[in-house]
Scaffold this active site. Structure first.
Site, PDB file in Angstrom:
ATOM      1  N   ASP A   1       0.868  -1.184   0.000  1.00 48.97           N
ATOM      2  CA  ASP A   1       0.000   0.000   0.000  1.00 48.97           C
ATOM      3  C   ASP A   1       0.899   1.225   0.000  1.00 48.97           C
ATOM      4  OD1 ASP A   1      -1.719   2.145   0.501  1.00 48.97           O
ATOM      5  OD2 ASP A   1      -3.128   0.878   1.607  1.00 48.97           O
TER       6      ASP A   1
ATOM      7  N   ALA B   1     -12.969  -6.847  -3.290  1.00 49.66           N
ATOM      8  CA  ALA B   1     -13.032  -5.371  -3.370  1.00 49.66           C
ATOM      9  C   ALA B   1     -13.979  -4.936  -4.491  1.00 49.66           C
ATOM     10  CB  ALA B   1     -11.639  -4.796  -3.546  1.00 49.66           C
ATOM     11  N   ARG B   2     -13.507  -4.946  -5.714  1.00 51.66           N
ATOM     12  CA  ARG B   2     -14.360  -4.569  -6.836  1.00 51.66           C
ATOM     13  C   ARG B   2     -13.948  -5.330  -8.089  1.00 51.66           C
ATOM     14  NH1 ARG B   2     -17.505  -2.983  -3.868  1.00 51.66           N
ATOM     15  NH2 ARG B   2     -18.560  -0.988  -3.687  1.00 51.66           N
TER      16      ARG B   2
ATOM     17  N   GLU C   1     -21.909  -6.887 -13.010  1.00 52.94           N
ATOM     18  CA  GLU C   1     -22.727  -7.489 -11.942  1.00 52.94           C
ATOM     19  C   GLU C   1     -24.209  -7.245 -12.214  1.00 52.94           C
ATOM     20  OE1 GLU C   1     -21.361  -6.377  -8.054  1.00 52.94           O
ATOM     21  OE2 GLU C   1     -19.371  -7.135  -8.424  1.00 52.94           O
TER      22      GLU C   1
ATOM     23  N   HIS D   1     -21.347 -10.855  -4.529  1.00 52.50           N
ATOM     24  CA  HIS D   1     -21.039  -9.545  -3.953  1.00 52.50           C
ATOM     25  C   HIS D   1     -21.772  -9.345  -2.615  1.00 52.50           C
ATOM     26  CE1 HIS D   1     -19.910  -5.096  -4.904  1.00 52.50           C
ATOM     27  NE2 HIS D   1     -19.872  -5.349  -3.607  1.00 52.50           N
TER      28      HIS D   1
ATOM     29  N   ALA E   1     -19.939 -10.477   0.517  1.00 48.00           N
ATOM     30  CA  ALA E   1     -18.975 -10.992   1.504  1.00 48.00           C
ATOM     31  C   ALA E   1     -19.302 -10.514   2.910  1.00 48.00           C
ATOM     32  CB  ALA E   1     -17.562 -10.557   1.118  1.00 48.00           C
ATOM     33  N   ALA E   2     -19.869  -9.304   3.001  1.00 47.85           N
ATOM     34  CA  ALA E   2     -20.101  -8.711   4.325  1.00 47.85           C
ATOM     35  C   ALA E   2     -21.489  -9.013   4.871  1.00 47.85           C
ATOM     36  CB  ALA E   2     -19.930  -7.194   4.240  1.00 47.85           C
TER      37      ALA E   2
HETATM   38  P1  NAD Z   1     -10.210   2.000   2.557  1.00 48.15           P
HETATM   39  O1  NAD Z   1     -10.372   3.273   1.814  1.00 48.15           O
HETATM   40  O2  NAD Z   1     -10.279   2.009   4.026  1.00 48.15           O
HETATM   41  O3  NAD Z   1      -8.796   1.326   2.157  1.00 48.15           O
HETATM   42  C1  NAD Z   1      -8.332   1.226   0.845  1.00 48.15           C
HETATM   43  C2  NAD Z   1      -6.813   1.124   0.914  1.00 48.15           C
HETATM   44  O4  NAD Z   1      -6.336   0.938  -0.423  1.00 48.15           O
HETATM   45  C3  NAD Z   1      -6.149   2.409   1.448  1.00 48.15           C
HETATM   46  O5  NAD Z   1      -5.238   2.082   2.482  1.00 48.15           O
HETATM   47  C4  NAD Z   1      -5.402   2.972   0.239  1.00 48.15           C
HETATM   48  O6  NAD Z   1      -4.202   3.608   0.590  1.00 48.15           O
HETATM   49  C5  NAD Z   1      -5.142   1.702  -0.558  1.00 48.15           C
HETATM   50  N1  NAD Z   1      -4.915   1.941  -1.976  1.00 48.15           N
HETATM   51  C6  NAD Z   1      -5.539   2.798  -2.804  1.00 48.15           C
HETATM   52  N2  NAD Z   1      -5.050   2.712  -4.039  1.00 48.15           N
HETATM   53  C7  NAD Z   1      -4.079   1.766  -3.995  1.00 48.15           C
HETATM   54  C8  NAD Z   1      -3.193   1.217  -4.962  1.00 48.15           C
HETATM   55  N3  NAD Z   1      -3.205   1.653  -6.228  1.00 48.15           N
HETATM   56  N4  NAD Z   1      -2.338   0.252  -4.576  1.00 48.15           N
HETATM   57  C9  NAD Z   1      -2.318  -0.188  -3.289  1.00 48.15           C
HETATM   58  N5  NAD Z   1      -3.115   0.314  -2.320  1.00 48.15           N
HETATM   59  C10 NAD Z   1      -3.977   1.273  -2.683  1.00 48.15           C
HETATM   60  O7  NAD Z   1     -11.273   1.008   1.925  1.00 48.15           O
HETATM   61  P2  NAD Z   1     -11.927  -0.285   2.618  1.00 48.15           P
HETATM   62  O8  NAD Z   1     -13.059   0.124   3.487  1.00 48.15           O
HETATM   63  O9  NAD Z   1     -10.834  -1.126   3.186  1.00 48.15           O
HETATM   64  O10 NAD Z   1     -12.567  -0.990   1.348  1.00 48.15           O
HETATM   65  C11 NAD Z   1     -11.758  -1.445   0.262  1.00 48.15           C
HETATM   66  C12 NAD Z   1     -12.663  -1.739  -0.914  1.00 48.15           C
HETATM   67  O11 NAD Z   1     -13.459  -2.879  -0.607  1.00 48.15           O
HETATM   68  C13 NAD Z   1     -13.703  -0.640  -1.169  1.00 48.15           C
HETATM   69  O12 NAD Z   1     -13.187   0.356  -2.022  1.00 48.15           O
HETATM   70  C14 NAD Z   1     -14.848  -1.370  -1.786  1.00 48.15           C
HETATM   71  O13 NAD Z   1     -14.733  -1.262  -3.192  1.00 48.15           O
HETATM   72  C15 NAD Z   1     -14.647  -2.814  -1.360  1.00 48.15           C
HETATM   73  N6  NAD Z   1     -15.768  -3.338  -0.554  1.00 48.15           N
HETATM   74  C16 NAD Z   1     -16.384  -4.483  -0.952  1.00 48.15           C
HETATM   75  C17 NAD Z   1     -17.435  -5.000  -0.210  1.00 48.15           C
HETATM   76  C18 NAD Z   1     -18.131  -6.260  -0.611  1.00 48.15           C
HETATM   77  O14 NAD Z   1     -19.296  -6.436  -0.280  1.00 48.15           O
HETATM   78  N7  NAD Z   1     -17.468  -7.171  -1.290  1.00 48.15           N
HETATM   79  C19 NAD Z   1     -17.865  -4.331   0.949  1.00 48.15           C
HETATM   80  C20 NAD Z   1     -17.197  -3.190   1.347  1.00 48.15           C
HETATM   81  C21 NAD Z   1     -16.147  -2.696   0.577  1.00 48.15           C
END
Ligand code: NAD
Length: 284
Positions: A133, A193-194, A223, A242, A244-245
């Site tokens: 990160d 994540a996405r 999706e 989609h 997971a949570a």
């Molecule tokens: P967050 O903003 O707390 O953390 C994201 C991290 O990614 C940060 O530390 C940032 O510095 C890092 N980052 C950004 N760009 C980067 C890169 N190019 N390379 C490496 N690191 C990088 O977000 P979060 O709450 O931890 O959520 C992460 C993602 O999970 C969300 O953006 C969302 O898309 C996804 N999500 C999915 C679900 C699901 O149901 N599957 C639920 C919640 C969130």
């Protein structure tokens, strides 16, 4: 009201002349043109409740354990009449997360809220964790009992890679053919994540040609995924819709948080900024 994947573009924002706020009932906000909204004075908030981060981390743990311990394969084996025969020592042999003689190295991409929750859980299993990160200070990563690692070194070293970054221009196709080629043959890749962060076509190539061992996906480029998505034909991938949570508690918390955001906005409360406003730096 739009669904969570509806693209909220500059054009649609410009045409919504009375719009003051977008309150997302989700954590991610990649479907909203936040820059355009900011230019137009429209507030964008999300609902990144703790039960959502914790839920995704647990969902990811479920993937990790199911894939490492080959739970699906063993289940199928027993249902097909198999037992503790020779095949158990080939296809059905699992691995351990714990560090040490047979322990595995986990690579976490994204040290944010979900990445950190997952790390806490993996540390409970005594795993050896490497984090990529570039936006987080190395010292903070090391204070959390992890090693900071370069992106490419992480791809090469990890037995298990989990993605926790937002989808944006920098992270779209972060993992494509070139990256998949560098991973170990036994590597397991999980994306909660996405969709779009992993190039799906290239992932299908890697899974079909056994370039990596397997994958777990909670998210897809489209999706819901199209019915003829080639991932559906593969045995070495685990798929979930989609969610997971997903727990009832999490849904409730997110709904309450979304409503709170709207009330805070209407009452001009400082609380609007406290937890949910997008672009706030939660991390340090
Ligand atoms: P967050 O903003 O707390 O953390 C994201 C991290 O990614 C940060 O530390 C940032 O510095 C890092 N980052 C950004 N760009 C980067 C890169 N190019 N390379 C490496 N690191 C990088 O977000 P979060 O709450 O931890 O959520 C992460 C993602 O999970 C969300 O953006 C969302 O898309 C996804 N999500 C999915 C679900 C699901 O149901 N599957 C639920 C919640 C969130």
């Amino acid at each position: 009201i739009a669904n969570r994947a509806t693209q909220i573009t500059r054009k649609s924002l410009e045409s919504a002349t009375d719009l003051r706020m977008i309150a997302k009932y989700t954590n991610g906000y990649d479907n909203v043109d936040v820059k355009a909204a900011s230019n137009l004075g429209i507030v964008v908030v999300n609902s990144p409740t703790e039960s959502n981060w914790g839920g995704v981390a647990e969902g990811t743990m479920a993937y990790i354990l199911c894939l490492l311990k080959k739970v699906r394969e063993k289940d199928r084996h027993v249902k097909n009449g198999g037992w503790r025969d020779q095949s158990l020592f080939g296809t059905y042999v699992g691995s351990r997360l714990s560090d040490g003689y047979e322990g595995l190295t986990i690579g976490i991409i994204g040290f944010g809220r979900i990445g950190r929750k997952l790390i806490k859980r993996c540390l409970g299993f005594e795993a050896n964790i490497h984090v990529y990160d570039p936006f987080v200070n190395k010292q903070i990563i090391e204070n959390n009992k992890c090693n900071e690692i370069d992106f490419t070194d992480g791809l090469v070293l990890a037995d298990f890679i989990s993605i926790h970054v937002p989808l944006n221009k920098e992270t779209e196709n972060l993992i494509a053919k070139e990256e998949l080629k560098q991973m170990k043959e036994n590597c397991i890749l999980v994306n909660t994540a996405r969709g779009g962060i992993i190039n799906e076509k290239d992932l299908v190539w890697a899974l079909t040609n056994k370039k990596i061992y397997g994958a777990g996906l909670d998210v897809f480029e489209t999706e819901p995924p199209l019915k003829d998505n080639p991932l559906f034909q593969l045995d070495n991938v685990l798929l979930t819709p989609h969610n997971a949570a997903l727990t009832l508690e999490c849904r409730k918390r997110m709904a309450v948080e979304t409503c709170e955001n709207i009330v805070y906005y209407l009452t001009k409360s400082d609380l609007l900024n406290k937890n949910n406003i997008i672009n706030k730096n939660y991390l340090n």
